[in-house]
Structures are given as structure tokens and as C-alpha cells.
Write an enzyme that holds these catalytic residues in place. Structure first.
Site, mmCIF file in Angstrom:
data_model
loop_
_atom_site.group_PDB
_atom_site.id
_atom_site.type_symbol
_atom_site.label_atom_id
_atom_site.label_comp_id
_atom_site.label_asym_id
_atom_site.label_seq_id
_atom_site.Cartn_x
_atom_site.Cartn_y
_atom_site.Cartn_z
ATOM 1 N N CYS A 1 33.688 -45.190 14.877
ATOM 2 C CA CYS A 1 34.128 -45.139 16.274
ATOM 3 C C CYS A 1 35.455 -45.853 16.506
ATOM 4 O O CYS A 1 35.876 -46.041 17.649
ATOM 5 C CB CYS A 1 33.050 -45.730 17.173
ATOM 6 N N LYS B 1 24.870 -50.987 24.053
ATOM 7 C CA LYS B 1 24.562 -49.880 23.144
ATOM 8 C C LYS B 1 24.136 -50.479 21.810
ATOM 9 O O LYS B 1 24.895 -51.214 21.177
ATOM 10 C CB LYS B 1 25.793 -48.992 22.961
ATOM 11 N N ARG C 1 27.030 -48.578 11.738
ATOM 12 C CA ARG C 1 27.732 -49.016 12.948
ATOM 13 C C ARG C 1 27.347 -50.433 13.383
ATOM 14 O O ARG C 1 27.618 -50.831 14.508
ATOM 15 C CB ARG C 1 27.438 -48.044 14.093
ATOM 16 N N LYS D 1 21.485 -48.165 26.126
ATOM 17 C CA LYS D 1 21.235 -47.058 25.208
ATOM 18 C C LYS D 1 20.706 -47.589 23.887
ATOM 19 O O LYS D 1 21.296 -48.539 23.371
ATOM 20 C CB LYS D 1 22.558 -46.327 24.976
ATOM 21 N N SER E 1 19.008 -38.758 21.403
ATOM 22 C CA SER E 1 18.581 -37.597 20.624
ATOM 23 C C SER E 1 17.269 -37.810 19.875
ATOM 24 O O SER E 1 16.406 -36.932 19.879
ATOM 25 C CB SER E 1 19.696 -37.208 19.648
ATOM 26 N N TYR F 1 18.573 -34.987 27.396
ATOM 27 C CA TYR F 1 18.560 -33.592 26.948
ATOM 28 C C TYR F 1 17.393 -32.830 27.586
ATOM 29 O O TYR F 1 17.309 -31.620 27.472
ATOM 30 C CB TYR F 1 18.445 -33.537 25.417
HETATM 31 C C1 PBG Z 1 29.289 -41.734 20.016
HETATM 32 C C2 PBG Z 1 27.960 -41.523 20.563
HETATM 33 C C3 PBG Z 1 26.711 -41.511 19.906
HETATM 34 C C4 PBG Z 1 25.762 -41.159 20.862
HETATM 35 C C5 PBG Z 1 26.428 -41.013 22.062
HETATM 36 N N1 PBG Z 1 27.775 -41.260 21.857
HETATM 37 C C6 PBG Z 1 26.373 -41.686 18.491
HETATM 38 C C7 PBG Z 1 26.514 -42.958 17.804
HETATM 39 O O1 PBG Z 1 26.891 -43.984 18.373
HETATM 40 O O2 PBG Z 1 26.279 -42.927 16.616
HETATM 41 C C8 PBG Z 1 24.285 -40.968 20.609
HETATM 42 C C9 PBG Z 1 23.595 -40.042 21.542
HETATM 43 C C10 PBG Z 1 22.249 -39.594 21.115
HETATM 44 O O3 PBG Z 1 21.685 -40.003 20.082
HETATM 45 O O4 PBG Z 1 21.705 -38.764 21.846
HETATM 46 N N2 PBG Z 1 29.593 -42.990 19.590
#
Ligand code: PBG
Length: 322
Positions: free
Chosen positions: A130, A195, A217, A248, A274, A313
Site C-alpha cells: 500500500c 484498520k 501488511r 475494519k 470480504s 457486499y
Molecule cells: C486496500 C484495501 C483492502 C481492503 C479494502 N481496501 C485490502 C487490504 O488492505 O489488504 C479489504 C476489503 C475486503 O476484504 O473486503 N488496502
């Protein structure tokens, strides 16, 4: 307060009375629907790990967004899948980038729909991180400039809200600064403030083709064990100018959603990610759970915990049940 004077079941006996004393109500306005945009025409490619979700070309995104809007869902969150990925995530801030194209088309065809753009580099970098990478490290300050350029190009395309999800320190401040400096002082920032470095993102990384090519990450996203640190992250983002803060993932982090809602006076969003979606879909496909009931219980619990907005979703499925 004791039995037999008090019988909580009295208020549970009839559906009509249950409805009257219900504390949490979901409405279509609670939801933000995420979408994956790709190049081409007429493309609607299934995402195998996320049944019911697609990578779509701009024309298809517009069609789906029209359905979203008709159902009363006020906003979509856009993720781009670029043609080329490189070290510096060039397509993230190109005026011809895929998200920029989608924003323009959506503002043209569904002008009332709120278009939120995910501001991050991982979908656009060849290493999938990122931020800017040097000698295997993810550099903070050099990444800020690129994120600011990306947010500005989304605003120029017509984005209604920008949503930085990268977790670099100080990014909200640079984004606010660049937006204000270019006449976009009225574009809000929804920051992914707390996050976590979660294993629940893996289906998304298939969907957005953003799996890191080395490492993980954890040097920028938060440790799932930490609760107090969420206050610090949220406070910093608000100080830097975030208008909406996000927690999140959602399901395993409802304590954080509740904490943040109680302690800060800005709207709180929660991202039902997700992996949370795919688990429910997979169990439902096997007939192990009642999908509709599980989805509504899950989304209700996120709202009950304190979320003002839910990125999910399930948005389209859920509004049909309301
Ligand atoms: C981008 C991002 C991510 C998600 C939203 N924006 C992936 C990550 O950080 O690896 C995840 C969304 C999801 O899992 O539905 N950085």
C-alpha cells in the site's frame, strides 16, 4: 426487579409487539456497496472466492449502480483493477485511470448516487503493497505524495468522498491539504482509521488482484490484539481532518466499533469485509446456515454496536429483506 412481577417474555410473544420494542432497525441508507472496476466493455467476471461479486467494466458498473440506487442504497465504494502495475502505482493517479473513468461515467449516468473512491496503492503497485517500497521496506513519507495525487485525481474526476485505506501515518492531513489547495474543500474524507492486519481480507485480494508479492501488511495495518491503539488512530485521523472514520473488519471488531462510537462525535463506518462475506456464502452453499437470516443478524449486530454506515457486499441482498 424480580420474577414473577417481571417477565421479559411478555414483550416477545407477538411479532407486532416485538416490532414495537425493537431497538435497532436497518435501512437501505445504512449501506455502502463496494464494486470492482476493470477495463474493457461488457465485462462481468465472477470473483470465485466471493460468489455474487464481479469485476466489471465501466458500462456494467453503471448498470449495477443504477440498480443499487433504485434499491435506495445511497453510495458505492469503488476499487480499481488497472491495466499495468508498477513500482510507483502510476495508474492510481492517472486521469485516464480506471477509477477516474468509472467516477466520470457514474456521475454522468447516476448523478445522485454518492461515489466513494478507495484511495490506496496496493491495487496499482507491482509489489502489491500500500506504499512505496525500498529495500524490502514500505516507506511512509514518500507514499504520502502518491496518495495525495491519487485522492486529488479522484476528486477531479468527480468523486463525492475519498476513502484512504493505506494506513500510512499522516495521509489524511496531506490529502486534506491537497484537496483544499485545489478547490475541493467540500469533498469529505472517510478514513479507514482503525484498520487491522486481518486474515479476513484474502478474498478481496483475489478480487482486486492486490496480494503483496512479499511479506505482509503488519508494518502498517494494526495488530488485531490492540484495542486502545484504535483510539489513537481515530483521534489522529480526526485531528488531521477525517470527516468519517472507519473500523475494519467489522464482525470480529464490534468492541472497537462500539468504543469509537462512544468516544468520538463523527460518523463511524464499519467494513464488513470480504472474508466475512465469503464465509457466510460458503456455509450457505453447503446448506449449513440460513443465509438470509445470518446476513440480517450480522448486519444488525454491526449497527447495534454503533456503526452509522456499513460497507458490505451483502447490501443488495439485504435491502431485499427489509
Ligand atoms: C486496500 C484495501 C483492502 C481492503 C479494502 N481496501 C485490502 C487490504 O488492505 O489488504 C479489504 C476489503 C475486503 O476484504 O473486503 N488496502
Amino acid at each position: 426487579m424480580s420474577f414473577p412481577i417481571h417477565r421479559p417474555r411478555r414483550l416477545r410473544n407477538k411479532q407486532s409487539i416485538r416490532n414495537m420494542v425493537r431497538e435497532t432497525h436497518l435501512t437501505p441508507e445504512d449501506f455502502i456497496y463496494p464494486m470492482f472496476v476493470t477495463f474493457g466493455k461488457g465485462v462481468r467476471k465472477k470473483i470465485s472466492s466471493m460468489p455474487g461479486c464481479y469485476q466489471q467494466s465501466v458500462d456494467e458498473v453503471v448498470k449495477e449502480a443504477q440498480r443499487v440506487y433504485k434499491l435506495g442504497i445511497p453510495a458505492v465504494l469503488l476499487f480499481g483493477i488497472p491495466k499495468h502495475k508498477d513500482e510507483r502505482a502510476s495508474e492510481a493517479y492517472s486521469s485516464k485511470g480506471i477509477v477516474q473513468k468509472a467516477v466520470k461515467a457514474l456521475k454522468d449516468k447516476v448523478p445522485e448516487l454518492v461515489i466513494i473512491t478507495d484511495v490506496c496503492l496496493c491495487e496499482y503497485t507491482n509489489h502489491g503493497h500500500c506504499g512505496v517500497v525500498k529495500n524490502g521496506k514500505i516507506l511512509n513519507d514518500p507514499s504520502l505524495e502518491l496518495l495525495a495525487k491519487e485522492a486529488l485525481s479522484h476528486a477531479r474526476a468527480g468523486a463525492d468522498i475519498v476513502a484512504p485505506s493505506d494506513m500510512m501515518d499522516g495521509r489524511v492531513a496531506v490529502i486534506r491539504d491537497v484537496l483544499d489547495g485545489h478547490g475541493f474543500d467540500e469533498v469529505p474524507i472517510m478514513s479507514y482509521a482503525a484498520k487491522y492486519a486481518s486474515a479476513f481480507y484474502s478474498p478481496f485480494r483475489d478480487a482486486a488482484e492486490s496480494t503483496p508479492q512479499f511479506g505482509d501488511r503488519r508494518s502498517y495495518q494494526m495488530d488485531p490484539s490492540n484495542r486502545r491503539e484504535a483510539f489513537k488512530e481515530v483521534a489522529l485521523d480526526i485531528e488531521e481532518g477525517a470527516d468519517i472514520v472507519m473500523v475494519k473488519p467489522a464482525m470480529c471488531y464490534l468492541d472497537i466499533v462500539s468504543d469509537i462510537k462512544d468516544s468520538f462525535d463523527v460518523p463511524v463506518a464499519a467494513y464488513n469485509v470480504s472474508g466475512e462475506y465469503s464465509m457466510v456464502k460458503a456455509a450457505a452453499q453447503r446448506g449449513w446456515i440460513d443465509e438470509k437470516r445470518v446476513v440480517m443478524e450480522l448486519l444488525t449486530s454491526i449497527k447495534r454496536a454503533g456503526a452509522d454506515l456499513i460497507v458490505t457486499y451483502f447490501a443488495l441482498d439485504a435491502v431485499k429483506e427489509l
